[in-house]
Design a protein around this motif. Structure first.
Motif, mmCIF file in Angstrom:
data_model
loop_
_atom_site.group_PDB
_atom_site.id
_atom_site.type_symbol
_atom_site.label_atom_id
_atom_site.label_comp_id
_atom_site.label_asym_id
_atom_site.label_seq_id
_atom_site.Cartn_x
_atom_site.Cartn_y
_atom_site.Cartn_z
ATOM 1 N N ASN A 24 0.806 -1.212 0.000
ATOM 2 C CA ASN A 24 0.000 0.000 0.000
ATOM 3 C C ASN A 24 0.844 1.270 0.000
ATOM 4 N N GLY A 25 2.162 1.118 -0.073
ATOM 5 C CA GLY A 25 3.052 2.281 -0.128
ATOM 6 C C GLY A 25 3.233 2.975 1.205
ATOM 7 N N TRP A 26 2.989 2.246 2.291
ATOM 8 C CA TRP A 26 3.140 2.832 3.624
ATOM 9 C C TRP A 26 4.477 2.448 4.213
ATOM 10 N N GLN A 27 4.879 3.187 5.244
ATOM 11 C CA GLN A 27 6.107 2.868 5.961
ATOM 12 C C GLN A 27 5.934 1.526 6.658
ATOM 13 N N THR A 28 6.916 0.647 6.502
ATOM 14 C CA THR A 28 6.824 -0.667 7.126
ATOM 15 C C THR A 28 7.317 -0.587 8.560
ATOM 16 N N LYS A 29 6.537 -1.161 9.458
ATOM 17 C CA LYS A 29 6.855 -1.122 10.885
ATOM 18 C C LYS A 29 6.741 -2.518 11.457
ATOM 19 N N LEU A 30 7.314 -2.721 12.636
ATOM 20 C CA LEU A 30 7.237 -4.028 13.285
ATOM 21 C C LEU A 30 5.856 -4.308 13.847
ATOM 22 N N PRO A 75 1.630 -3.239 13.580
ATOM 23 C CA PRO A 75 0.727 -2.657 12.595
ATOM 24 C C PRO A 75 0.278 -1.257 12.985
ATOM 25 N N ASP A 76 0.169 -0.404 11.975
ATOM 26 C CA ASP A 76 -0.355 0.934 12.232
ATOM 27 C C ASP A 76 -1.847 0.946 11.942
ATOM 28 N N SER A 77 -2.484 2.051 12.236
ATOM 29 C CA SER A 77 -3.941 2.124 12.122
ATOM 30 C C SER A 77 -4.408 1.942 10.684
ATOM 31 N N ARG A 78 -3.659 2.463 9.715
ATOM 32 C CA ARG A 78 -4.076 2.322 8.316
ATOM 33 C C ARG A 78 -4.127 0.864 7.905
ATOM 34 N N ALA A 79 -3.110 0.083 8.322
ATOM 35 C CA ALA A 79 -3.077 -1.337 7.961
ATOM 36 C C ALA A 79 -4.218 -2.093 8.624
ATOM 37 N N LEU A 80 -4.498 -1.778 9.878
ATOM 38 C CA LEU A 80 -5.596 -2.457 10.572
ATOM 39 C C LEU A 80 -6.943 -2.125 9.929
ATOM 40 N N ILE A 81 -7.130 -0.870 9.539
ATOM 41 C CA ILE A 81 -8.370 -0.477 8.878
ATOM 42 C C ILE A 81 -8.477 -1.178 7.525
ATOM 43 N N LYS A 82 -7.366 -1.247 6.800
ATOM 44 C CA LYS A 82 -7.351 -1.914 5.499
ATOM 45 C C LYS A 82 -7.742 -3.388 5.638
ATOM 46 N N LEU A 83 -7.344 -4.017 6.742
ATOM 47 C CA LEU A 83 -7.663 -5.425 6.980
ATOM 48 C C LEU A 83 -9.051 -5.614 7.599
ATOM 49 N N GLY A 84 -9.760 -4.525 7.824
ATOM 50 C CA GLY A 84 -11.094 -4.608 8.395
ATOM 51 C C GLY A 84 -11.103 -4.700 9.909
ATOM 52 N N LEU A 85 -10.010 -4.311 10.549
ATOM 53 C CA LEU A 85 -9.907 -4.392 12.004
ATOM 54 C C LEU A 85 -9.845 -3.028 12.664
ATOM 55 N N GLY A 86 -10.295 -2.024 11.955
ATOM 56 C CA GLY A 86 -10.245 -0.673 12.498
ATOM 57 C C GLY A 86 -11.258 -0.464 13.597
ATOM 58 N N PRO A 87 -11.397 0.763 14.055
ATOM 59 C CA PRO A 87 -12.332 1.052 15.138
ATOM 60 C C PRO A 87 -13.763 0.802 14.681
ATOM 61 N N VAL A 88 -14.563 0.300 15.588
ATOM 62 C CA VAL A 88 -15.969 0.034 15.317
ATOM 63 C C VAL A 88 -16.778 1.103 16.035
ATOM 64 N N THR A 89 -17.603 1.795 15.290
ATOM 65 C CA THR A 89 -18.458 2.800 15.910
ATOM 66 C C THR A 89 -19.840 2.195 16.086
ATOM 67 N N ALA A 90 -20.275 2.146 17.302
ATOM 68 C CA ALA A 90 -21.581 1.566 17.614
ATOM 69 C C ALA A 90 -22.550 2.680 17.956
#
Length: 130
Positions: free
Chosen positions: A92-98, A100-115
């Motif tokens: 995705n052209g993002w900085q690779t980190k050890l 996961p950052d929020s963008r990667a988690l959101i991309k994988l469908g694991l971002g914040p859930v708003t109820a």
């Protein structure tokens, strides 16, 4: 006369030796460490290096579903999971980190859930199709 000659010879010797002394003097560059600290040093904040086993299992399941990881989730943030997350970030052209950052988690469908306020805790937030 002798005093004039002595002063002349001394100044010539001094003029010839000063550049040599200056060339051998150790200079400190802009990025070298300072020996005297002018400001108080702030302690560095501890960064997150590990991931909770439950969260690691969720992330691994999402990586498997996305095709970045094979096998079953181990529930540990291990080398294969780190490599898979690095590939997600790099693809995705993002900085690779050890971790996961929020963008990667959101991309994988694991971002914040708003109820909504009416949704009970732990209930699914997806809209049922009628």
């Amino acid at each position: 006369m002798r005093l004039g000659q002595f002063a002349l010879i001394s100044s010539i010797v001094l003029a010839l030796t000063l550049p040599t002394l200056a060339a051998t003097h150790a200079r400190r560059g802009a990025s070298s460490p300072r020996t005297v600290t002018k400001h108080a040093v702030k302690p560095k904040m501890a960064s997150q290096r590990t991931i909770d086993d439950d969260r690691a299992g969720q992330i691994q399941a999402a990586l498997i579903k996305a095709g970045y990881l094979t096998g079953a989730p181990t529930g540990h943030w291990d080398a294969p999971a780190i490599a898979a997350m690095t590939r997600v970030q790099a693809d995705n052209g993002w900085q690779t980190k050890l971790v996961p950052d929020s963008r990667a988690l959101i991309k994988l469908g694991l971002g914040p859930v708003t109820a909504s306020p009416d949704t009970p805790v732990g209930a699914s937030t997806s809209n049922p199709s009628n």
